[in-house]
Design an enzyme around this catalytic site. Structure first.
Site, mmCIF file in Angstrom:
data_model
loop_
_atom_site.group_PDB
_atom_site.id
_atom_site.type_symbol
_atom_site.label_atom_id
_atom_site.label_comp_id
_atom_site.label_asym_id
_atom_site.label_seq_id
_atom_site.Cartn_x
_atom_site.Cartn_y
_atom_site.Cartn_z
ATOM 1 N N GLY A 191 -2.080 5.182 -3.439
ATOM 2 C CA GLY A 191 -1.572 6.546 -3.413
ATOM 3 C C GLY A 191 -2.116 7.442 -2.307
ATOM 4 C CD GLN A 192 -5.553 5.104 -0.726
ATOM 5 O OE1 GLN A 192 -4.452 4.615 -0.910
ATOM 6 N NE2 GLN A 192 -6.652 4.461 -0.987
ATOM 7 C CE LYS A 193 -1.881 14.825 2.535
ATOM 8 N NZ LYS A 193 -3.057 15.522 2.056
ATOM 9 C CG MET A 243 -1.860 3.429 1.033
ATOM 10 S SD MET A 243 -1.553 1.826 1.746
ATOM 11 C CE MET A 243 -0.362 1.150 0.603
#
Length: 173
Positions: free
Chosen positions: A63-65, A67
């Protein structure tokens, strides 16, 4: 190969902001244990048996930016989207709402049911599902089957029920 498997075991994609608890949730579902997780780079996948006749293939996508631009590549054959939010972090809900709206506009998700899991309900001051539903503007999604449920990946609360509901939503479509 994929044809028989995908028809027997619908693909469910877990998405949400980083630190919402997606990997902890998947690990808890698959093993029954609380596992030490680190931020997901790429994805985790597992087969979840709900009962003797029903199993789901669950994809947990980082869910990181960095990704999020790749999320759409995980939507092929997606039969249900599970969007996980941290119910103890109201400050990130506007960001979650924007991201959810963007992903739901993907053509591959047309008609695909949505389950929002309000994770971390075991923490003090966690928001109610009504508050989260309103913050995410879920009532505006009149053209989509959706549900919201509270859960705790750490304690295992509400997970089995949520995924049984997901299975029912898939069967309705």
């Amino acid at each position: 190969m994929g044809q028989t498997q995908s028809s027997n075991s619908p693909q469910v994609v877990l998405m949400g902001l980083d630190s919402a608890g997606k990997s902890t949730l998947l690990a808890r579902l698959l093993t029954g244990q609380v596992m030490e997780t680190s931020p997901t780079i790429g994805f985790n996948v597992g087969s979840l048996d709900l009962d003797k006749k029903t199993s789901l293939t669950v994809w947990d996508v980082g869910g990181q930016k960095s990704m999020r631009a790749n999320w759409r590549y995980y939507l092929d054959d997606c039969k249900a989207l599970v969007f996980v939010v941290d119910s103890s972090d109201p400050g990130r809900l506007p960001e979650a709402q924007k991201i959810l709206k963007k992903i739901l506009n993907e053509e591959k998700l047309r008609g695909v049911p949505l389950m929002v899991l309000a994770n971390k309900k075991d923490l003090p001051n966690s928001m109610t599902i009504r508050e989260i539903s309103n913050q995410l503007d879920l009532p505006s999604h009149e053209d989509r089957l959706w549900e919201i449920q509270a859960c705790s990946a750490l304690q295992g609360l509400g997970l089995q029920q949520a995924f049984m509901s997901i299975s029912k939503l898939i069967k309705k479509t």
